[in-house]
Design an enzyme around this catalytic site. Structure first.
Site, PDB file in Angstrom:
ATOM      1  N   ARG A 277       0.802  -1.230   0.000  1.00 22.58           N
ATOM      2  CA  ARG A 277       0.000   0.000   0.000  1.00 22.58           C
ATOM      3  C   ARG A 277       0.839   1.286   0.000  1.00 22.58           C
ATOM      4  O   ARG A 277       0.460   2.250  -0.660  1.00 22.58           O
ATOM      5  CB  ARG A 277      -1.006  -0.005   1.154  1.00 22.58           C
ATOM      6  N   CYS A 308      14.391  -5.854  -3.088  1.00 18.80           N
ATOM      7  CA  CYS A 308      15.478  -5.250  -3.858  1.00 18.80           C
ATOM      8  C   CYS A 308      15.017  -4.014  -4.608  1.00 18.80           C
ATOM      9  O   CYS A 308      15.086  -3.963  -5.842  1.00 18.80           O
ATOM     10  CB  CYS A 308      16.028  -6.284  -4.834  1.00 18.80           C
ATOM     11  N   TYR A 337      -6.424  -5.186   2.894  1.00 20.22           N
ATOM     12  CA  TYR A 337      -5.653  -4.916   1.680  1.00 20.22           C
ATOM     13  C   TYR A 337      -4.143  -4.951   1.921  1.00 20.22           C
ATOM     14  O   TYR A 337      -3.405  -4.161   1.336  1.00 20.22           O
ATOM     15  CB  TYR A 337      -6.067  -3.557   1.080  1.00 20.22           C
TER      16      TYR A 337
HETATM   17  N1  LLP Z   1     -17.910  -2.989  -2.541  1.00 22.27           N
HETATM   18  C1  LLP Z   1     -17.307  -2.835  -3.730  1.00 22.27           C
HETATM   19  C2  LLP Z   1     -18.079  -2.970  -4.960  1.00 22.27           C
HETATM   20  C3  LLP Z   1     -15.932  -2.542  -3.766  1.00 22.27           C
HETATM   21  O1  LLP Z   1     -15.332  -2.378  -4.940  1.00 22.27           O
HETATM   22  C4  LLP Z   1     -15.204  -2.441  -2.565  1.00 22.27           C
HETATM   23  C5  LLP Z   1     -13.765  -2.175  -2.579  1.00 22.27           C
HETATM   24  C6  LLP Z   1     -15.883  -2.636  -1.353  1.00 22.27           C
HETATM   25  C7  LLP Z   1     -17.242  -2.896  -1.383  1.00 22.27           C
HETATM   26  C8  LLP Z   1     -15.199  -2.542  -0.026  1.00 22.27           C
HETATM   27  O2  LLP Z   1     -14.709  -1.254   0.179  1.00 22.27           O
HETATM   28  P1  LLP Z   1     -14.053  -0.805   1.557  1.00 22.27           P
HETATM   29  O3  LLP Z   1     -15.149  -0.791   2.599  1.00 22.27           O
HETATM   30  O4  LLP Z   1     -13.007  -1.772   1.898  1.00 22.27           O
HETATM   31  O5  LLP Z   1     -13.540   0.549   1.263  1.00 22.27           O
HETATM   32  N2  LLP Z   1      -6.737  -1.920  -2.397  1.00 22.27           N
HETATM   33  C9  LLP Z   1      -7.235  -0.620  -2.014  1.00 22.27           C
HETATM   34  C10 LLP Z   1      -8.725  -0.620  -1.798  1.00 22.27           C
HETATM   35  C11 LLP Z   1      -9.527  -1.139  -2.966  1.00 22.27           C
HETATM   36  C12 LLP Z   1     -10.990  -1.184  -2.724  1.00 22.27           C
HETATM   37  C13 LLP Z   1     -11.678  -1.979  -3.764  1.00 22.27           C
HETATM   38  N3  LLP Z   1     -13.086  -2.072  -3.638  1.00 22.27           N
HETATM   39  C14 LLP Z   1      -6.479  -0.131  -0.786  1.00 22.27           C
HETATM   40  O6  LLP Z   1      -5.624  -0.848  -0.290  1.00 22.27           O
HETATM   41  O7  LLP Z   1      -6.708   0.973  -0.307  1.00 22.27           O
END
Ligand code: LLP
Length: 379
Positions: A277, A308, A337
């Site tokens: 992240r 690396c 994540y």
């Molecule tokens: N619903 C949908 C359709 C989504 O695309 C996502 C997250 C969630 C729910 C859940 O969202 P949350 O409550 O976790 O914000 N890898 C990124 C975050 C990507 C989120 C993708 N979609 C990070 O590390 O910040």
């Protein structure tokens, strides 16, 4: 689990589904299921985790901006209550696969206040359908015999206030009112996705799940009344805000190196392979020395991994007691994540996950070995 309960208590009649992508884990999904939560899955793999954990079909929501036919069929086989259509070509394909009930994902054109890579509701997003196409999808899906239960929006992740979501609700109510006029159809279900952020560092506070949900319910009620729409059933899909604050990553301190007059690196036995992240989103973290937590800071240190790349820096500056080889460095807020987005870069095995509650610890994902990393090699 307190956060799962907070969601449930703030919206007792809503369906709360855990966004599995934040950290796919069978034991965790079982615990959430025990609290009455379902699962939001976006691939066959995530669906398989949910099924393995015994998540009931009526609490399963299937997403994906590019679902394969195999995924659509697996959704049907799992008895998933809702499949969220994300493209016009999914209408026919979902009908052919025997999907009974769908939501249409609409892109409101709202630019959420978060990192560009995790915005999803802006004009031009790869997710969902722009309003005119979304209305067309409702019409086509109904014509294809699908039960179009409602609408889905998700504007982005790591949202630190409620303004974007409230604006989205107002927009959605107006959109639903247009659907009523044009199609004689109104949504029975409104799925507002996930998105609530968490406090990674001291100077970036986030609302609590209770505050977030209450603000959203108030706006939903107000907006739906304004357009004289029938009260919808609410679905929420929190990921990060359920699991993010629950986890600490524990690293072993190795080399401590004064690289310049201003930078002293504390190198740990992981890095961008267990938490990409910082590199992907410029994410900031804090840290403490878990084995000497009561000691006063001796200065500011940079925390780097063992990969690396010069960019493998997890924290640019954090106040710590003088770190020594063998210390345990704990990085809070790494439940979402991180391990779920981990890799085996530099052929590094990924760490284990341990659940700790009421003085007891339980392994919920074992540590990888080098043999695991090599298991797909041929010859
Ligand atoms: N619903 C949908 C359709 C989504 O695309 C996502 C997250 C969630 C729910 C859940 O969202 P949350 O409550 O976790 O914000 N890898 C990124 C975050 C990507 C989120 C993708 N979609 C990070 O590390 O910040």
């Amino acid at each position: 689990m307190a956060r799962a309960r907070a969601y449930r208590e703030a919206a007792p009649s809503a369906l709360i589904v855990y966004g599995v992508k934040a950290f796919p884990n069978v034991a965790l999904l079982r615990l959430f299921a025990g609290e009455g939560l379902g699962a939001d899955v976006s691939t066959l793999g995530e669906l398989t985790y949910a099924r393995k954990a015994g998540v009931a079909g009526e609490r399963l929501i299937v997403h994906g901006n590019n679902k394969s036919d195999e995924e659509l069929s697996a959704a049907v086989a799992s008895g998933a209550s809702l499949v969220v259509l994300d493209a016009l070509d999914e209408v026919e394909r979902a009908a052919a696969a025997g999907v009974p009930r769908v939501l249409i994902r609409v892109t409101p054109g709202i630019d959420a206040e978060t990192h560009d890579a995790i915005k999803t509701g802006h004009h031009g997003s790869k997710f969902g359908l722009p309003p005119r196409q979304a209305r067309e999808a409702v019409r086509l899906a109904r014509a294809a015999g699908l039960d179009v239960a409602g609408l889905h929006v998700h504007i982005g992740s790591q949202l630190l206030d409620t303004s974007g979501v409230r604006m989205t609700i107002d927009w959605l109510a107006a959109f639903a009112a247009e659907c009523r006029v044009e199609l004689g159809w109104t949504p029975e279900i409104v799925n507002l996705g996930g998105g609530l952020g968490i406090q990674y560092v001291e100077d970036e506070p986030a609302p609590s799940p209770g505050e977030f949900v209450r603000a959203l319910l108030t706006e939903l009620d107000r907006a739906w009344r304004r357009h004289d729409l029938p009260e919808p059933r609410l679905v929420l899909e929190p990921g990060r805000s359920l699991v993010g604050p629950a986890a600490y990553t524990l690293y072993r301190v190795g080399v401590v190196k004064q690289a310049s007059e201003t930078a002293t690196y504390v190198a740990v036995d992981g890095g961008m392979s267990d938490n990409p992240r910082p590199q992907l989103y410029g994410a900031r973290y804090s840290a403490l020395l878990a084995n000497r937590a009561a000691e006063k800071p001796a200065g500011s240190f940079a925390v780097c991994g063992k990969h690396c790349e010069s960019g493998d820096v997890m924290i640019e500056s954090v106040a710590l007691p003088e770190p020594r080889r063998g210390d345990l460095l704990a990085v809070p807020c790494t439940g979402a994540y991180t391990l779920g987005m981990g890799s085996n870069y530099n052929a590094l095995p990924r760490p284990a996950a341990v659940l700790a509650a009421e003085g007891k610890a339980r392994l919920i994902r074992r540590r990888e070995t080098v043999e695991d990393v090599l298991r797909l090699e041929q010859g």
